[in-house]
Design an enzyme around this catalytic site. Structure first.
Site, PDB file in Angstrom:
ATOM      1  N   ARG A   1      22.848  -2.112 -18.023  1.00 18.44           N
ATOM      2  CA  ARG A   1      22.132  -0.844 -18.150  1.00 18.44           C
ATOM      3  C   ARG A   1      22.132  -0.072 -16.836  1.00 18.44           C
ATOM      4  O   ARG A   1      21.687   1.071 -16.783  1.00 18.44           O
ATOM      5  CB  ARG A   1      20.698  -1.093 -18.623  1.00 18.44           C
ATOM      6  CG  ARG A   1      20.657  -1.685 -20.017  1.00 18.44           C
ATOM      7  CD  ARG A   1      19.272  -1.624 -20.617  1.00 18.44           C
ATOM      8  NE  ARG A   1      19.261  -2.207 -21.946  1.00 18.44           N
ATOM      9  CZ  ARG A   1      19.681  -1.566 -23.022  1.00 18.44           C
ATOM     10  NH1 ARG A   1      20.125  -0.336 -22.935  1.00 18.44           N
ATOM     11  NH2 ARG A   1      19.665  -2.161 -24.196  1.00 18.44           N
TER      12      ARG A   1
ATOM     13  N   HIS B   1      32.807  -6.793 -11.726  1.00 20.37           N
ATOM     14  CA  HIS B   1      32.910  -5.772 -12.776  1.00 20.37           C
ATOM     15  C   HIS B   1      31.704  -4.838 -12.681  1.00 20.37           C
ATOM     16  O   HIS B   1      30.563  -5.290 -12.639  1.00 20.37           O
ATOM     17  CB  HIS B   1      32.950  -6.453 -14.147  1.00 20.37           C
ATOM     18  CG  HIS B   1      33.479  -5.590 -15.262  1.00 20.37           C
ATOM     19  ND1 HIS B   1      32.962  -4.345 -15.546  1.00 20.37           N
ATOM     20  CD2 HIS B   1      34.480  -5.789 -16.151  1.00 20.37           C
ATOM     21  CE1 HIS B   1      33.628  -3.822 -16.567  1.00 20.37           C
ATOM     22  NE2 HIS B   1      34.561  -4.674 -16.958  1.00 20.37           N
TER      23      HIS B   1
ATOM     24  N   TYR C   1      29.305  -1.737 -17.579  1.00 14.74           N
ATOM     25  CA  TYR C   1      30.239  -1.030 -18.469  1.00 14.74           C
ATOM     26  C   TYR C   1      29.669   0.290 -18.977  1.00 14.74           C
ATOM     27  O   TYR C   1      30.365   1.067 -19.610  1.00 14.74           O
ATOM     28  CB  TYR C   1      30.724  -1.926 -19.615  1.00 14.74           C
ATOM     29  CG  TYR C   1      29.644  -2.679 -20.340  1.00 14.74           C
ATOM     30  CD1 TYR C   1      28.873  -2.031 -21.291  1.00 14.74           C
ATOM     31  CD2 TYR C   1      29.414  -4.023 -20.082  1.00 14.74           C
ATOM     32  CE1 TYR C   1      27.878  -2.720 -21.966  1.00 14.74           C
ATOM     33  CE2 TYR C   1      28.409  -4.718 -20.748  1.00 14.74           C
ATOM     34  CZ  TYR C   1      27.645  -4.058 -21.682  1.00 14.74           C
ATOM     35  OH  TYR C   1      26.655  -4.732 -22.343  1.00 14.74           O
TER      36      TYR C   1
ATOM     37  N   HIS D   1      35.508   0.615 -15.530  1.00  7.70           N
ATOM     38  CA  HIS D   1      36.088   1.405 -16.621  1.00  7.70           C
ATOM     39  C   HIS D   1      36.156   2.841 -16.114  1.00  7.70           C
ATOM     40  O   HIS D   1      35.123   3.392 -15.719  1.00  7.70           O
ATOM     41  CB  HIS D   1      35.206   1.315 -17.864  1.00  7.70           C
ATOM     42  CG  HIS D   1      35.136  -0.063 -18.438  1.00  7.70           C
ATOM     43  ND1 HIS D   1      34.367  -0.381 -19.527  1.00  7.70           N
ATOM     44  CD2 HIS D   1      35.756  -1.213 -18.068  1.00  7.70           C
ATOM     45  CE1 HIS D   1      34.507  -1.674 -19.809  1.00  7.70           C
ATOM     46  NE2 HIS D   1      35.332  -2.196 -18.937  1.00  7.70           N
TER      47      HIS D   1
ATOM     48  N   GLU E   1      40.510  -0.201 -14.934  1.00  7.24           N
ATOM     49  CA  GLU E   1      40.865  -1.058 -16.066  1.00  7.24           C
ATOM     50  C   GLU E   1      41.595  -0.255 -17.144  1.00  7.24           C
ATOM     51  O   GLU E   1      41.220   0.876 -17.458  1.00  7.24           O
ATOM     52  CB  GLU E   1      39.594  -1.709 -16.642  1.00  7.24           C
ATOM     53  CG  GLU E   1      39.896  -2.669 -17.793  1.00  7.24           C
ATOM     54  CD  GLU E   1      38.719  -3.557 -18.180  1.00  7.24           C
ATOM     55  OE1 GLU E   1      37.689  -3.547 -17.460  1.00  7.24           O
ATOM     56  OE2 GLU E   1      38.841  -4.242 -19.199  1.00  7.24           O
TER      57      GLU E   1
ATOM     58  N   ASP F   1      43.946  -5.268 -19.203  1.00  2.00           N
ATOM     59  CA  ASP F   1      43.184  -6.038 -20.194  1.00  2.00           C
ATOM     60  C   ASP F   1      44.060  -6.176 -21.442  1.00  2.00           C
ATOM     61  O   ASP F   1      44.424  -5.171 -22.073  1.00  2.00           O
ATOM     62  CB  ASP F   1      41.866  -5.298 -20.501  1.00  2.00           C
ATOM     63  CG  ASP F   1      40.960  -6.091 -21.436  1.00  2.00           C
ATOM     64  OD1 ASP F   1      41.446  -6.521 -22.500  1.00  2.00           O
ATOM     65  OD2 ASP F   1      39.773  -6.249 -21.112  1.00  2.00           O
TER      66      ASP F   1
ATOM     67  N   HIS G   1      42.674  -4.668 -24.618  1.00  3.22           N
ATOM     68  CA  HIS G   1      42.647  -3.207 -24.588  1.00  3.22           C
ATOM     69  C   HIS G   1      44.043  -2.603 -24.783  1.00  3.22           C
ATOM     70  O   HIS G   1      44.194  -1.638 -25.543  1.00  3.22           O
ATOM     71  CB  HIS G   1      42.065  -2.717 -23.254  1.00  3.22           C
ATOM     72  CG  HIS G   1      40.632  -3.103 -23.055  1.00  3.22           C
ATOM     73  ND1 HIS G   1      39.936  -2.813 -21.904  1.00  3.22           N
ATOM     74  CD2 HIS G   1      39.768  -3.772 -23.862  1.00  3.22           C
ATOM     75  CE1 HIS G   1      38.692  -3.285 -22.012  1.00  3.22           C
ATOM     76  NE2 HIS G   1      38.575  -3.869 -23.180  1.00  3.22           N
TER      77      HIS G   1
ATOM     78  N   HIS H   1      42.751  -9.149 -17.415  1.00  3.49           N
ATOM     79  CA  HIS H   1      41.695  -9.636 -18.303  1.00  3.49           C
ATOM     80  C   HIS H   1      42.406 -10.234 -19.506  1.00  3.49           C
ATOM     81  O   HIS H   1      43.078  -9.514 -20.249  1.00  3.49           O
ATOM     82  CB  HIS H   1      40.782  -8.497 -18.759  1.00  3.49           C
ATOM     83  CG  HIS H   1      39.793  -8.066 -17.712  1.00  3.49           C
ATOM     84  ND1 HIS H   1      39.042  -6.925 -17.843  1.00  3.49           N
ATOM     85  CD2 HIS H   1      39.423  -8.656 -16.538  1.00  3.49           C
ATOM     86  CE1 HIS H   1      38.244  -6.816 -16.769  1.00  3.49           C
ATOM     87  NE2 HIS H   1      38.463  -7.840 -15.978  1.00  3.49           N
TER      88      HIS H   1
ATOM     89  N   ASP I   1      38.601  -2.286 -29.460  1.00  5.33           N
ATOM     90  CA  ASP I   1      38.042  -3.033 -28.330  1.00  5.33           C
ATOM     91  C   ASP I   1      37.028  -4.084 -28.760  1.00  5.33           C
ATOM     92  O   ASP I   1      35.871  -4.037 -28.372  1.00  5.33           O
ATOM     93  CB  ASP I   1      37.420  -2.068 -27.295  1.00  5.33           C
ATOM     94  CG  ASP I   1      37.032  -2.791 -26.011  1.00  5.33           C
ATOM     95  OD1 ASP I   1      37.309  -3.999 -25.884  1.00  5.33           O
ATOM     96  OD2 ASP I   1      36.431  -2.135 -25.139  1.00  5.33           O
TER      97      ASP I   1
ATOM     98  N   HIS J   1      36.876  -8.139 -28.549  1.00  6.91           N
ATOM     99  CA  HIS J   1      37.581  -9.299 -28.006  1.00  6.91           C
ATOM    100  C   HIS J   1      37.466 -10.506 -28.939  1.00  6.91           C
ATOM    101  O   HIS J   1      36.439 -10.691 -29.586  1.00  6.91           O
ATOM    102  CB  HIS J   1      37.010  -9.689 -26.647  1.00  6.91           C
ATOM    103  CG  HIS J   1      37.102  -8.593 -25.626  1.00  6.91           C
ATOM    104  ND1 HIS J   1      36.857  -8.807 -24.294  1.00  6.91           N
ATOM    105  CD2 HIS J   1      37.425  -7.285 -25.723  1.00  6.91           C
ATOM    106  CE1 HIS J   1      37.013  -7.675 -23.625  1.00  6.91           C
ATOM    107  NE2 HIS J   1      37.357  -6.725 -24.478  1.00  6.91           N
TER     108      HIS J   1
ATOM    109  N   GLU K   1      37.515 -12.882 -20.941  1.00  4.79           N
ATOM    110  CA  GLU K   1      36.321 -12.149 -21.393  1.00  4.79           C
ATOM    111  C   GLU K   1      36.178 -12.374 -22.888  1.00  4.79           C
ATOM    112  O   GLU K   1      35.960 -11.449 -23.663  1.00  4.79           O
ATOM    113  CB  GLU K   1      36.471 -10.652 -21.125  1.00  4.79           C
ATOM    114  CG  GLU K   1      36.679 -10.294 -19.677  1.00  4.79           C
ATOM    115  CD  GLU K   1      36.893  -8.804 -19.483  1.00  4.79           C
ATOM    116  OE1 GLU K   1      37.795  -8.239 -20.150  1.00  4.79           O
ATOM    117  OE2 GLU K   1      36.152  -8.219 -18.690  1.00  4.79           O
TER     118      GLU K   1
END
Ligand code: FE
Ligand code: FE
Ligand code: ZN
Length: 278
Positions: A37, A67, A70, A107, A142, A177, A180, A212, A225, A227, A257
């Site tokens: 967040r 990372h 996000y 990102h 990424e 990734d 992705h 990734h 997206d 995973h 991930e």
């Protein structure tokens, strides 16, 4: 040597992440620099970070791949969200200086209706402010699935960001990734060579600093997206083994991930190590 690891929780502390990594057969790992967040990050404990640095040196870890949260969006149409994201990016990069020689992946962002060109310009302007702070860190863009208005849906968009940043782009790299790019339409499962050739032609393989490693729940080009565990998705085990064994990707840190607890990560790492050809 295959360098492989997974996402670990930073809330346990830095040295504990290193020990956790060793316990599951990893020699690199990823962690979120703060909660997704994007709230205030915990004060860094100098002694704890020093202990992790000593552990990484002793066990020859590959660079760690931190990372960004996000939710960070440096190219939102909302100026408040954008400013908050740029301040977070700057703050994270200052904190990363406590862990010199590692990577910080983020990102690129979602243009939220402004168009890719404006999005790319906003990302470049954020990076122009942040990169001078990253004296001992390489910042990684990424590759994204292209969900919604995500920038980074193809290699050209990342190239455009790198170009727009100018001289500071010596501190920029790319993290590929697998989920992705597959979701973005690239045939990573069927024709890895062609994907990497295109990466080389558009961006240059020298920029590729981390991978990734994820399977995908959805078919190629779905832009979803989601995973999947290694071998349980549309990319498949054989194709992911080809990724870790590809000569162009030798030596890079591979970060899982996949939707796993620690024990699941441990088995995936063991499986992939068993399929690695020295
Ligand atoms: Fe990511
Ligand atoms: Fe990723
Ligand atoms: Zn993803």
């Amino acid at each position: 040597m295959l360098h492989i690891g997974c996402h670990l929780s930073v809330s346990q502390g830095f040295e504990a992440m290193g020990k956790n990594a060793l316990g599951i057969g990893a020699d690199t790992f990823a962690f979120f620099t703060r909660n997704p967040r994007g709230g205030a990050a915990k004060e860094i404990d100098g002694a704890d970070v020093q202990a992790l640095r000593a552990l990484c040196a002793e066990y020859s870890f590959a660079p760690l791949v931190a990372h960004a949260p996000y939710t960070l969006n440096v190219c939102s149409a909302d100026e408040g969200i954008r400013d908050f994201a740029v301040r977070t990016l700057c703050d994270d990069l200052m904190r990363m200086e406590a862990l010199p020689g590692n990577y910080y992946n983020f990102h690129p962002g979602s243009h939220t209706g402004q168009g890719a060109e404006t999005g790319i310009a906003l990302i470049a302007s954020a990076l122009t402010r942040a990169l001078p702070l990253a004296e001992h860190t390489t910042v990684l863009l990424e590759t994204m699935a292209g969900k919604g208005s995500e920038i980074g849906r193809n290699f050209e968009e990342l190239r455009a960001v790198i170009d727009a940043v100018g001289d500071w782009n010596s501190r920029l790299g790319v993290c590929l990734d697998t989920c992705h790019v597959h979701d973005g339409g690239f045939d990573i499962a069927g024709n890895l060579d062609a994907v990497l050739d295109e990466f080389d032609r558009v961006i240059g393989l020298a920029r590729l600093r981390a991978v990734h490693l994820n399977d995908s729940l959805n078919v190629r080009g779905s832009r979803k997206d989601r995973h999947a565990k290694i071998g349980e998705g549309e990319i498949g085990l054989e194709a992911l083994c080809a990724v870790i064994n590809h000569p162009a990707l030798r030596g890079l840190p591979f970060i899982l991930e996949t939707p796993n607890e620690l024990s699941g990560y441990k088995s995936e790492i063991a499986l992939l190590r068993s399929r690695y050809r020295e």
